[in-house]
Design an enzyme around this catalytic site. Structure first.
Site: not given
Ligand code: A3P
Length: 344
Positions: A94, A96, A98-99, A158, A188, A246, A310, A312
Site C-alpha cells: 500500500k 505505491g 502498483t504505481w 515487499h 489503504s 509516494y 482506490r 490515489g
Molecule cells: P489508496 O488506497 O490510498 O488510494 P499498492 O500499490 O502498494 O498496493 O498501493 C495501493 C495504493 O496506491 C492505493 O492507495 C492506490 O489507490 C494507490 N495507487 C495505485 N496506483 C496509483 C497511481 N498510478 N498513482 C497514484 N496512486 C496510485
C-alpha cells in the site's frame, strides 16, 4: 480475451504476462511449504493481522503458507538467482507498489513500447503487477515468464533488505524503495485487506488494525524498521538504492520519472524531453489512466484488478483516523525517524 499485440513483442507470444491460476506456482508452493513445515515453529509468533499467525524472522513479521510468506522468504534466500542487471522495486504493501511498477516498466521499456501508443502499450491492457511480477511468483514459476523476456528484468517485492535473496546483494542489483505516510498506508491496507477474499480471513475493524499496526504486527512489519533500513542503505550506497516517497512522487511525477531513468542508467535525452516523453510516461501511469484500464478482471484469485486503485491521494487518512490515532502514529513516526530526512 486479451488484446492481441502483433508487433512481435513478448505479448504476442503469451496471451497474458501471468495467468490467474498458475498450476506450477501452486505445485511448487506446496513443495516449499512441505519442506519448511515445522522449521519455523520455534520462531517468535503473534496473532496479529486478520487473525493470522505472524512469525518473526530477522526482525520482521511474516505470514505463513502463501507465496509471499515466511517459507518462500527463507527458501529463496540461497536459491533464487538474481542477474546483475535486475531491478527490484521494494515497498511496504500500500505504499505505491502498483504505481512504481508501472513507472519503472514504462521508463525502462520506452524504446520497446511506445509510451504514447494507445493500443499497444502493455500497461494499457494489463495490470502493472502482471507487467512487473513479484519476485516470489517468479521463484515459484517453472516457465519463462514475461519479465524473463525483458532486459533488464524488473521485479517487485515487499521483503525487507535484510531478507532479500543473497544473490541480489552479491550481484549488486539496483533497488528502488518507495515509502509512504504510515497513516495513509494504514487506511489503504485496512480498506484493501477487508476486500480480499483469496483465503479465509478474520475481518478487522479500523481500531483493531490500528492496534496491530502501531505494534508493528503486520506482514513485513514493523513499518518503521522497514523504512529506516532502506533509507540508511540508500545513504550508504546511493547508486544501489533510490529512496522515494509516494508523496514526492505525487508532488512532481515528471521529476520522479527523470530521477528513475537516471538511477536506472537510461536517462532521457534532450530530444526525448523536448518531445514530451517524460510527460507521456507520467500520463500513462497516472492513477486515472491505470484505474480505467483495470476496471475488470482479477489479478489473482480473490483479488480484483481494480482493488489496487482506490483513491490515489495524499492525506486521505484524515477521513478515517481520529485525532488521537493520528497523534499516536505521528509520535511513533517522529520517534523512529528522529534525525532522518524523511518527511511526507
Ligand atoms: P489508496 O488506497 O490510498 O488510494 P499498492 O500499490 O502498494 O498496493 O498501493 C495501493 C495504493 O496506491 C492505493 O492507495 C492506490 O489507490 C494507490 N495507487 C495505485 N496506483 C496509483 C497511481 N498510478 N498513482 C497514484 N496512486 C496510485
Amino acid at each position: 480475451m486479451q488484446m492481441s499485440i502483433s508487433d512481435g513483442s513478448p505479448l504476442s507470444r503469451v496471451s497474458e504476462p501471468r495467468s490467474v491460476n498458475h498450476e506450477d506456482e501452486k505445485t511448487n508452493l506446496a513443495l516449499v511449504l512441505d519442506s519448511f513445515k515445522d522449521k519455523y515453529s520455534t520462531f517468535p509468533k503473534e496473532r496479529g493481522w486478520m487473525g493470522e499467525n505472524l512469525y518473526m524472522y530477522r526482525g520482521y513479521w511474516f505470514t505463513s503458507k502463501t507465496a509471499f510468506a515466511i517459507e518462500t522468504t527463507i527458501a529463496m534466500q540461497n536459491t533464487f538467482q538474481a542477474h546483475s542487471t535486475d531491478i527490484y522495486l521494494i515497498t511496504q504493501p500500500k505504499a505505491g507498489t502498483t504505481w512504481i511498477k508501472a513507472l519503472v516498466f514504462a521508463t525502462v521499456n520506452r524504446f520497446k513500447y511506445k509510451t504514447n501508443s494507445l493500443l499497444t502499450h502493455p500497461l494499457r491492457t494489463f495490470n502493472p503487477h502482471k507487467c512487473v511480477p513479484f519476485v516470489e511468483l517468479e521463484f515459484l514459476s517453472n516457465f519463462p515468464t514475461y519479465t524473463n523476456q525483458h532486459q533488464p528484468r524488473i521485479f517487485g517485492t515487499h521483503k525487507p533488505y535484510t531478507v532479500l535473496p543473497q544473490s541480489i546483494h552479491d550481484a549488486g542489483c539496483r533497488l528502488v524503495y518507495v515509502c509512504r505516510n504510515p497513516k495513509d498506508i494504514l487506511v489503504s491496507w485496512f480498506l484493501f485487506a477487508n476486500k480480499m477474499s483469496d483465503r479465509p480471513r478474520v475481518q478487522m475493524t479500523l481500531d483493531e488494525m490500528f492496534e496491530v499496526y502501531t505494534k508493528g504486527l503486520m506482514p513485513y512489519g514493523p513499518y518503521w524498521d522497514h523504512v529506516k533500513e532502506h533509507y540508511k542503505v540508500s545513504l550508504e550506497q546511493p547508486t544501489r538504492i533510490l529512496f522515494l516517497t509516494y508523496e514526492e512522487m505525487k508532488r512532481d511525477t515528471p521529476n520522479t520519472v527523470k530521477r528513475l531513468a537516471e538511477f536506472l542508467g537510461c536517462p532521457f535525452s534532450k530530444e526525448e524531453e523536448a518531445k514530451g516523453v517524460v510527460e507521456e510516461i507520467t500520463a500513462l501511469c497516472s492513477f486515472e489512466t491505470l484505474k480505467e484500464v483495470n476496471q475488470l478482471g482479477n489479478y489473482r484469485d480473490g483479488v480484483t484488478n481494480e482493488s489496487f486503485f482506490r483513491e490515489g491521494k495524499v492525506g486521505g487518512w484524515s477521513k478515517y483516523l481520529t485525532a488521537e490515532m493520528s497523534q499516536t502514529l505521528d509520535d511513533i513516526t517522529n520517534e523512529n525517524f528522529k534525525g532522518l530526512d524523511i518527511s511526507f
